[in-house]
Design an enzyme around this catalytic site. Sequence first.
Site, mmCIF file in Angstrom:
data_model
loop_
_atom_site.group_PDB
_atom_site.id
_atom_site.type_symbol
_atom_site.label_atom_id
_atom_site.label_comp_id
_atom_site.label_asym_id
_atom_site.label_seq_id
_atom_site.Cartn_x
_atom_site.Cartn_y
_atom_site.Cartn_z
ATOM 1 N N GLU A 224 0.818 -1.202 0.000
ATOM 2 C CA GLU A 224 0.000 0.000 0.000
ATOM 3 C C GLU A 224 0.859 1.263 0.000
ATOM 4 O O GLU A 224 0.581 2.216 -0.732
ATOM 5 C CB GLU A 224 -0.916 0.018 1.236
ATOM 6 N N LEU B 72 19.775 -29.467 1.459
ATOM 7 C CA LEU B 72 18.460 -28.866 1.708
ATOM 8 C C LEU B 72 18.431 -27.386 1.319
ATOM 9 O O LEU B 72 17.889 -26.545 2.049
ATOM 10 C CB LEU B 72 18.040 -29.031 3.179
ATOM 11 N N GLU C 49 10.772 -33.104 3.606
ATOM 12 C CA GLU C 49 11.370 -34.074 2.689
ATOM 13 C C GLU C 49 12.084 -35.097 3.553
ATOM 14 O O GLU C 49 13.236 -34.898 3.932
ATOM 15 C CB GLU C 49 12.338 -33.391 1.725
#
Length: 362
Positions: free
Chosen positions: A56, A208, A295
């Site tokens: 905004e 990861l 995972e």
Amino acid sequence: MMTKSDDYRFMSQTLRLAESGLCTTHPNPRVGCVVVRDGEIVAEAWHKRAGEPHAEVLALRQAGERARGATVYVNLEPCCHQGRTPPCIVSLIDAGVARVVTAMEDPNPEVSNGGISSLRNAGIDVDVGVMREQAERLNRGFVHRMRHRRPWVMLKLAASIDGRTAMASGESKWITSEASRADVHRLRAKSSAIMTGIGTILADDPALTVRLEGFDRQPMRVIVDSHLTMDANARVMTQPEEVLIYTAIEDRAQVDRLTHIGADVVRLPGPKDRVDLSAMMEDLAARGVNELLVEAGRTLSGTLVRSGLINELILYLAPHILGDAARGMFRLPEIERLSDRVEFKIGDVRRIGPDLRLILCP
């Protein structure tokens, strides 16, 4: 005068802008903003990163004096509290906008429609609910965290067409295609954190991380390690990004060793000397984790399913057969009757390269 059709058209553009922040706004929600005057867009913006100006504020700056008397479209109720940035309602009131159309209320119970009430008290017309379903879907992790004090949990598995995730020896690279692996990296990029179990760390030594060109934010890495057997030399520990380890035991020497190299170790003991997974989810939510991608191997995957902590199962199926000696997807107590099966509903099915990707919900 704006029609209902106009509201849907401009809110659609607002949501498209908000989607630009899919991978960057963590832990904030994805928010877009469109300023419309006399039926024409005079400014548009989207929130990029936490700590930077909200959508905004950016749109109002762009609009300048053209914001006075305009209609502002935003997919989430403008904030009314002081965080890293000032409340957006102040900017909207000061800009002299005539109307605000928001897709949904802020799900934070502490806000309790405070932004909407403040705008209305300032004489601004506020409409709520245009494209609400789409707005909630876009920020489902943030919404779920605010409402339930838990992240939106996605369990990702890759398997053969007969439901096998690895050979009996543990060999698992690669069951699915390069196209599926690239899709997983896009999924990682949209997640606040990636979680696995210590078994996967010891067997596969994953990093990861997100490996996508141009991607500059790495999700938090979370490891469930009940007995704190983490190897300080594991690849996940050599990355610069944050690593969070949950354990069930008290081992001050090991904790000190891991914290010395940058890990955050949290003890959450549960039954049978295992990590209390429910408490872990609450702790992750308190840390601002909106979407958690899991995972993991069959043990942690089975425990999460059995505990009812999964919001979404994402399954990549490769068109080959590994046989019944290979490892299955879930370690679960024996199910003797069909009526005791664990049921999911299929939400989406699509082709990813030569594989199938199924998205299922409990």
